[in-house]
Design a protein around this motif. Sequence first.
Motif, PDB file in Angstrom:
ATOM      1  N   LYS A 169       0.460  -1.246   0.295  1.00  0.00           N
ATOM      2  CA  LYS A 169       0.641   0.207   0.028  1.00  0.00           C
ATOM      3  C   LYS A 169       0.989   1.651  -0.627  1.00  0.00           C
ATOM      4  CE  LYS A 169      -4.468   1.702   1.924  1.00  0.00           C
ATOM      5  NZ  LYS A 169      -5.215   1.512   3.039  1.00  0.00           N
ATOM      6  N   GLY A 170       1.997   1.147  -0.407  1.00  0.00           N
ATOM      7  CA  GLY A 170       3.042   1.885  -0.312  1.00  0.00           C
ATOM      8  C   GLY A 170       3.284   2.780   0.960  1.00  0.00           C
ATOM      9  N   VAL A 171       2.638   2.282   2.163  1.00  0.00           N
ATOM     10  CA  VAL A 171       2.628   3.057   3.877  1.00  0.00           C
ATOM     11  C   VAL A 171       3.731   2.453   4.098  1.00  0.00           C
ATOM     12  CG1 VAL A 171       1.022   5.237   3.200  1.00  0.00           C
ATOM     13  CG2 VAL A 171       1.168   3.095   4.784  1.00  0.00           C
ATOM     14  N   GLY A 172       4.402   1.309   3.723  1.00  0.00           N
ATOM     15  CA  GLY A 172       5.298   0.187   4.362  1.00  0.00           C
ATOM     16  C   GLY A 172       6.856   1.167   5.247  1.00  0.00           C
ATOM     17  N   PHE A 173       7.376   2.426   4.635  1.00  0.00           N
ATOM     18  CA  PHE A 173       8.430   2.271   4.860  1.00  0.00           C
ATOM     19  C   PHE A 173       8.526   3.323   6.356  1.00  0.00           C
ATOM     20  CE2 PHE A 173       5.521   6.311   3.299  1.00  0.00           C
ATOM     21  CZ  PHE A 173       6.306   6.942   4.267  1.00  0.00           C
ATOM     22  N   LEU A 174       6.807   3.473   6.676  1.00  0.00           N
ATOM     23  CA  LEU A 174       6.752   4.049   8.014  1.00  0.00           C
ATOM     24  C   LEU A 174       6.993   3.047   8.840  1.00  0.00           C
ATOM     25  CD1 LEU A 174       2.702   5.002   7.308  1.00  0.00           C
ATOM     26  CD2 LEU A 174       4.845   6.592   7.613  1.00  0.00           C
ATOM     27  N   ALA A 175       7.518   2.017   8.849  1.00  0.00           N
ATOM     28  CA  ALA A 175       7.870   0.720  10.119  1.00  0.00           C
ATOM     29  C   ALA A 175       9.134   1.351  10.424  1.00  0.00           C
ATOM     30  CB  ALA A 175       7.966  -0.944  10.044  1.00  0.00           C
ATOM     31  N   LEU A 176      10.113   2.568   9.682  1.00  0.00           N
ATOM     32  CA  LEU A 176      11.886   2.331   9.754  1.00  0.00           C
ATOM     33  C   LEU A 176      11.819   3.826  10.804  1.00  0.00           C
ATOM     34  CD1 LEU A 176      13.584   2.049   6.379  1.00  0.00           C
ATOM     35  CD2 LEU A 176      13.015   0.417   8.079  1.00  0.00           C
ATOM     36  N   LEU A 177      10.218   4.055  10.789  1.00  0.00           N
ATOM     37  CA  LEU A 177      10.696   5.145  12.033  1.00  0.00           C
ATOM     38  C   LEU A 177      10.674   4.796  12.953  1.00  0.00           C
ATOM     39  CD1 LEU A 177       6.972   7.214  10.676  1.00  0.00           C
ATOM     40  CD2 LEU A 177       9.678   7.989  10.201  1.00  0.00           C
ATOM     41  N   MET A 178      10.349   4.273  13.651  1.00  0.00           N
ATOM     42  CA  MET A 178      10.573   3.180  14.947  1.00  0.00           C
ATOM     43  C   MET A 178      12.603   3.622  14.842  1.00  0.00           C
ATOM     44  SD  MET A 178       9.669   1.486  17.307  1.00  0.00           S
ATOM     45  CE  MET A 178       8.173   0.620  16.881  1.00  0.00           C
ATOM     46  N   PHE A 204       3.595   7.760  -8.328  1.00  0.00           N
ATOM     47  CA  PHE A 204       3.182   8.588  -8.536  1.00  0.00           C
ATOM     48  C   PHE A 204       2.450   9.761  -8.113  1.00  0.00           C
ATOM     49  CE2 PHE A 204       6.999   8.652 -11.884  1.00  0.00           C
ATOM     50  CZ  PHE A 204       8.310   9.031 -10.689  1.00  0.00           C
ATOM     51  N   LYS A 205       1.432   9.416  -8.961  1.00  0.00           N
ATOM     52  CA  LYS A 205       0.402  10.129  -8.546  1.00  0.00           C
ATOM     53  C   LYS A 205      -0.676   9.860  -7.395  1.00  0.00           C
ATOM     54  CE  LYS A 205      -4.499  10.664 -10.576  1.00  0.00           C
ATOM     55  NZ  LYS A 205      -5.658  10.574 -11.165  1.00  0.00           N
ATOM     56  N   GLN A 206       0.012   8.231  -7.021  1.00  0.00           N
ATOM     57  CA  GLN A 206      -1.043   7.555  -5.827  1.00  0.00           C
ATOM     58  C   GLN A 206       0.090   7.698  -4.568  1.00  0.00           C
ATOM     59  OE1 GLN A 206      -4.798   6.322  -6.030  1.00  0.00           O
ATOM     60  NE2 GLN A 206      -4.267   7.095  -8.036  1.00  0.00           N
ATOM     61  N   THR A 207       1.163   8.245  -4.675  1.00  0.00           N
ATOM     62  CA  THR A 207       1.886   8.047  -3.246  1.00  0.00           C
ATOM     63  C   THR A 207       1.837   9.662  -2.553  1.00  0.00           C
ATOM     64  OG1 THR A 207       3.939   8.353  -5.408  1.00  0.00           O
ATOM     65  CG2 THR A 207       3.094   6.310  -4.103  1.00  0.00           C
ATOM     66  N   ALA A 208       3.502  10.032  -3.061  1.00  0.00           N
ATOM     67  CA  ALA A 208       3.729  11.751  -3.062  1.00  0.00           C
ATOM     68  C   ALA A 208       2.484  12.320  -3.359  1.00  0.00           C
ATOM     69  CB  ALA A 208       4.569  11.764  -3.855  1.00  0.00           C
ATOM     70  N   HIS A 209       2.597  12.448  -4.958  1.00  0.00           N
ATOM     71  CA  HIS A 209       1.133  13.171  -5.275  1.00  0.00           C
ATOM     72  C   HIS A 209      -0.264  12.973  -3.805  1.00  0.00           C
ATOM     73  CE1 HIS A 209      -1.492  15.909  -7.637  1.00  0.00           C
ATOM     74  NE2 HIS A 209      -2.298  15.793  -7.433  1.00  0.00           N
ATOM     75  N   ARG A 210      -0.417  12.006  -4.096  1.00  0.00           N
ATOM     76  CA  ARG A 210      -1.526  11.739  -3.083  1.00  0.00           C
ATOM     77  C   ARG A 210      -1.793  12.500  -1.986  1.00  0.00           C
ATOM     78  NH1 ARG A 210      -5.704   6.417  -3.253  1.00  0.00           N
ATOM     79  NH2 ARG A 210      -6.656   7.155  -2.024  1.00  0.00           N
TER      80      ARG A 210
END
Length: 586
Positions: free
Chosen positions: A193-202, A268-274
């Motif tokens: 879903k594109g937001v999996g990188f949020l785990a690395l905020l740990m 692009f559209k469905q990630t950063a732009h969204r």
Amino acid sequence: MASTAPHPNPLPEGERELFSEHRQFWLLAFFAILILAVGIGLRDPWPSDEPRYTLAAKQMVESGDWLFPHRGVELYADKPPMLMWLEAASFELVRNWRIAFMLPSFLAALGTLWLIYDLGRRLWNRKIGMYAAMTALMCIQFVFQAKRAQIDPLVVFFITAANWGLLRHLLCGPNWRLYWFGCFCAGLGVITKGVGFLALLMLLPYAWAAVRRWDGIAAIDNATWWRWLLGLVATLAAIALWLVPMLLAARAHAGDPVYTTYVNNILFKQTAHRYANAWHHIHGPLFYLPLMIYNWLPLSLTYPGTLPRWWQALKAKDARILLPLGWIVLVFLFFSASGGKRDVYILPIVPMLALITAPYLQDMLAKRWLRALGAIFLLLIGGCMLGLGIYALGAHPAFATKLAYDRGFEGPADSLWWMCIVIGAAQWLALAIFRLHRAHYAVAGGMLALWMVWGLWAYPLLNDSSSSVGLMHRVSTHLGPQNEIGLIDWKEQNMLMLDRHAMDFGFSAPTSQQFVRGAQWQAAAPAARWLFAQEPAMGHCVDRSKAIDVGHANRRDWWLFKADAVIPGCMPKNSDEAPEPDDAAS
């Protein structure tokens, strides 16, 4: 005379305690499987998202093209294909779409519960691990989403798996393999879903705790700094599993602008732009605060007790609380900063919230205030269900009739209200049995009753109307074995529930354009071809007296007609509506 001889092989105290904990674990596992699995196989995909993903998965199986998801003739670029892959793979195993489309969410939810159980066990003890899993299982939104075939349960699993690997390394380690595994799972979350990188905020609260020498931080030798960078490599490697083949295949279609548009849209559209310029579900910065209370009931009842205890743990420099809590705050701020907000976006917070609630749960349950809140919760939710059911049965209010019509429900309306009465009565009965002293058992029983009724009663009762299977069955009764059908201004459940292949003229194309193409297709074989369309898409170009009204479903009116009902040369003027957002409810 009764024998007083001791048991021949008494277990030592430690082994008895371990046996008891194992038994409790398997009881918890049974309880979780019962709640999450009940109803699987009893319904078809329901809008808004489920038919979309299942249709794409079905087209993957039928076409053999698993790299580019399709929605009819169009490429579907709003989401990466991970869920669609897993649904298609599940079908290949069980050969039944009613079961296959629910399996990924079910297994993801079970996996999430095991991961937080294991974290609680390793950071504290087995009992805390069981409390953590049970606390998440008592969150209404967590279970509700786990019982839906949407992307969110899957992304929650991958983010939680990433957190599991990172925390095992940062708090229980060092364990570089688990750190790399966590980073790899974060990458899998990205292609889900594109937001999996949020785990690395740990890593941010970890860095703070490491610099300030908080208790519980693993003694990691940072001299080998390159090992940290391999985490980025692991994340990118997971993303590359999908991204590289997709880009290579799109390049092979370089002459087709459809594939170029697909790449630009999904990357692009469905990630950063969204995120930066959201175009729907616009809400203010405080949107999530009330949702974290009522969507996460009854877990949220613990807030009055956990907030001061977390503060005390932070003052004591307990990194086991700081890292998950700091991560929760960062994820909350990330989603709050975007204008586009949906309640499900912050669902990945729930497992970490359950984890840091669990260490204090036994102490809080010993206090009267939490048991009282649990009892009040059951009294209110049970009373509301009872009151709604009894009032609707006795008064037959206009809202009840409108609700049934809007949803296309054609079954016995009283069944809906008896369902509410049964849920409310079961919750009050649970409270009467366990009373205030064991109100937490009453809450667990009340939640079990809710999900059992929902899965075993609501699913079969509402399926025909919610899934459009009833509507499409009525359509099929008008078609002969050799007839063909084309869809205009259609929804995914219409194509999915048909008993035959359907022609479509684009999903996101203007409906007037779809109508013109459909009429041309129909005119090529007028005796055998039918068109199926929403009422607005027909405009004044279809003679209703020669068309068939096939019913109202999913808040829309649907018609079926042959070529003799089409006014030649006519183009609808009132149907060029923008397509609904991907996440819109149907």
